[in-house]
Design a protein around this motif. Structure first.
Motif, mmCIF file in Angstrom:
data_model
loop_
_atom_site.group_PDB
_atom_site.id
_atom_site.type_symbol
_atom_site.label_atom_id
_atom_site.label_comp_id
_atom_site.label_asym_id
_atom_site.label_seq_id
_atom_site.Cartn_x
_atom_site.Cartn_y
_atom_site.Cartn_z
ATOM 1 N N LYS A 193 6.959 3.935 5.951
ATOM 2 C CA LYS A 193 7.941 3.495 4.959
ATOM 3 C C LYS A 193 8.851 4.677 4.597
ATOM 4 C CE LYS A 193 5.728 0.814 1.763
ATOM 5 N NZ LYS A 193 4.571 0.187 1.008
ATOM 6 N N TRP A 194 10.019 4.394 4.046
ATOM 7 C CA TRP A 194 10.980 5.433 3.601
ATOM 8 C C TRP A 194 11.184 6.475 4.706
ATOM 9 C CZ3 TRP A 194 6.275 4.998 0.514
ATOM 10 C CH2 TRP A 194 6.365 3.987 -0.439
ATOM 11 N N VAL A 238 0.842 -1.195 0.000
ATOM 12 C CA VAL A 238 0.000 0.000 0.000
ATOM 13 C C VAL A 238 0.878 1.246 0.000
ATOM 14 C CG1 VAL A 238 -1.553 1.432 1.398
ATOM 15 C CG2 VAL A 238 -2.014 -0.991 1.180
ATOM 16 N N ARG A 241 8.623 -1.750 -0.544
ATOM 17 C CA ARG A 241 8.346 -2.157 0.838
ATOM 18 C C ARG A 241 8.757 -1.068 1.832
ATOM 19 N NH1 ARG A 241 4.562 -5.400 1.736
ATOM 20 N NH2 ARG A 241 5.232 -6.870 0.138
ATOM 21 N N TYR A 279 3.979 12.171 4.795
ATOM 22 C CA TYR A 279 3.325 11.071 5.507
ATOM 23 C C TYR A 279 3.928 11.009 6.914
ATOM 24 C CZ TYR A 279 0.988 6.701 6.399
ATOM 25 O OH TYR A 279 0.165 5.736 6.940
ATOM 26 N N SER A 298 3.286 2.055 10.416
ATOM 27 C CA SER A 298 4.625 1.572 10.064
ATOM 28 C C SER A 298 5.165 2.367 8.873
ATOM 29 C CB SER A 298 4.564 0.070 9.755
ATOM 30 O OG SER A 298 4.283 -0.651 10.944
HETATM 31 N N1 LIG Z 1 5.829 6.711 4.005
HETATM 32 C C1 LIG Z 1 4.705 5.978 3.975
HETATM 33 N N2 LIG Z 1 4.557 4.983 4.848
HETATM 34 C C2 LIG Z 1 3.443 4.219 4.843
HETATM 35 C C3 LIG Z 1 2.390 4.474 3.928
HETATM 36 C C4 LIG Z 1 2.576 5.542 3.001
HETATM 37 O O1 LIG Z 1 1.729 5.845 2.153
HETATM 38 N N3 LIG Z 1 3.750 6.278 3.062
HETATM 39 N N4 LIG Z 1 1.269 3.685 3.947
HETATM 40 C C5 LIG Z 1 0.972 2.998 5.211
HETATM 41 C C6 LIG Z 1 -0.076 2.005 5.133
HETATM 42 S S1 LIG Z 1 -1.675 2.576 5.119
HETATM 43 C C7 LIG Z 1 0.170 0.677 5.234
HETATM 44 S S2 LIG Z 1 -1.075 -0.445 5.325
HETATM 45 C C8 LIG Z 1 1.544 0.163 5.225
HETATM 46 C C9 LIG Z 1 1.723 -0.812 4.078
HETATM 47 O O2 LIG Z 1 2.971 -1.419 4.124
HETATM 48 P P1 LIG Z 1 3.379 -2.443 2.977
HETATM 49 O O3 LIG Z 1 3.159 -1.770 1.660
HETATM 50 O O4 LIG Z 1 4.759 -2.846 3.231
HETATM 51 O O5 LIG Z 1 2.427 -3.629 3.108
HETATM 52 O O6 LIG Z 1 2.500 1.175 5.102
HETATM 53 C C10 LIG Z 1 2.208 2.354 5.801
HETATM 54 N N5 LIG Z 1 3.359 3.218 5.737
#
Ligand SMILES: Nc1nc2c(c(=O)[nH]1)N[C@H]1C(S)=C(S)[C@@H](COP(=O)(O)O)O[C@H]1N2
Ligand SMILES: [Mo]
Length: 329
Positions: free
Chosen positions: A189-190, A39, A171, A142, A187
């Motif tokens: 990401k980046w 996502v 991921r 984010y 959680s």
């Molecule tokens: N930087 C960042 N982190 C993020 C998101 C995002 O859009 N940007 N989406 C979040 C959401 S809603 C979910 S469910 C998870 C998805 O992690 P995955 O793609 O590794 O399953 O990351 C989260 N972390």
């Protein structure tokens, strides 16, 4: 937002990917990455690991910048956890059942906060992703927050690996936050910055989105409420009346699951399934043997955690899951 050196967006806008068979694809204890949903709100970011760094600031005695090699030199641990998306923040009562169970590896967030000498005045830790773009007509970073107790918990990691492999760009690599037991939205990401604060973060992703309305105000989408899904049988399976069949699936939540019940008549009656153990915050397997009668059947499962909390029947992200099957003569 400005593009930063060594980074570019590979796919702009919201995106979701997941197995075509949904939860029926999730047959193994550890979910292989190919079957694990992905996502992103604003798009995928690709970061040159040489350029990645993490700034730790705010209510800290020692503002710190860590490069990838600094993080790699710190103690790491593994932690098994389910990983679940809370679903669309624009439709928070719709059950999406985007779920998997994986092993993360990384540096405990607490070690990084200690290194930056986090102040005793800090009651929240904010983290931000490095990507840029638009989601639901909003253009901002984010940014998410964690209360200090969770931020310092042993299971919360700045992850470098999933299932024994480095995180891919999609991921969230080279480094992402993981908050086991809490919905995936937390959680980040980046991850590129961590700020210690004495209040909640005020951005869209912690106020307008992922903040459920309640009778008395709002409740952040943090800990995962009890949930269960039937993996097998799936609607496509051929079932025969003279063949005992196993109904099995997964149950999970931030708090351990203590019981699972299964109905084979659309909720008219319930039977107790056997429930397996959990490791860390993994999901737990349940199963029940069934000798089906011919005809159509609606199978349901529902679980209860150790606090006695249960799944709602409908209109909730953790609503009871149902599967329709046909049993032949
Ligand atoms: N930087 C960042 N982190 C993020 C998101 C995002 O859009 N940007 N989406 C979040 C959401 S809603 C979910 S469910 C998870 C998805 O992690 P995955 O793609 O590794 O399953 O990351 C989260 N972390
Ligand atoms: Mo999500």
């Amino acid at each position: 937002m400005m593009a930063r050196t060594g980074m570019h967006m590979t796919k702009k806008g919201f995106s979701f990917q997941g197995p075509a068979d949904g939860v029926h694809a999730l047959k193994s204890w550890i979910t292989p990455e190919d079957d694990l949903f992905l996502v992103t709100h604003m798009g995928f970011l690709e970061i040159d690991p040489e350029h990645w760094h993490l700034d730790v600031d705010g209510l800290v005695g020692n503002p710190t910048r860590l490069h990838l090699s600094d993080l790699q030199a710190m103690p790491q641990r593994e932690y098994m956890s389910f990983h679940e998306c809370a679903g669309s923040p624009l439709a928070p009562t719709v059950a999406k059942r985007r779920i998997g169970n994986v092993v993360w590896k990384g540096v405990p967030l607490s070690l990084v906060l200690e290194r930056a000498k986090i102040s005793t005045d800090a009651s929240y830790v904010w983290t931000s992703g490095l990507e840029w773009g638009e989601y639901a007509e909003i253009e901002e970073a984010y940014q998410k927050d964690l209360p200090i107790e969770k931020a310092l918990a042993e299971e919360v990691l700045l992850a470098l690996e999933i299932n024994g492999r480095p995180l891919t760009p999609e991921r969230g690599g080279p480094v992402r936050l993981v908050v086991p037991g809490w919905y995936g939205t937390n959680s980040v990401k980046w991850v590129g910055s961590i700020t210690a604060a004495n209040r909640r973060a005020s951005g869209a992703y912690t106020t307008r989105f992922y903040n459920d309305p309640t009778a008395s105000g709002t409740k952040p989408v943090w800990d995962v409420t009890p949930e269960s899904v039937i993996v097998s049988p799936s609607p496509n399976d051929l079932l025969s009346a003279d063949m005992p069949t196993k109904i099995w699936g997964w149950a999970w939540g931030d708090c351990q699951i203590s019981s699972v019940e299964v109905s084979v008549d659309g909720g008219g009656s319930w039977r107790t399934a056997s429930v397996g153990p959990r490791e860390g915050r993994s999901w737990q397997r349940f199963e029940l043997t069934w000798s089906p009668e011919p005809g159509p059947h609606v199978l349901l499962c529902r679980c209860k955690n150790e606090l006695g909390e249960e799944q709602p029947v409908s209109d909730a992200r953790n609503a009871v899951h149902s599967v329709q099957v046909q049993v032949d003569f």
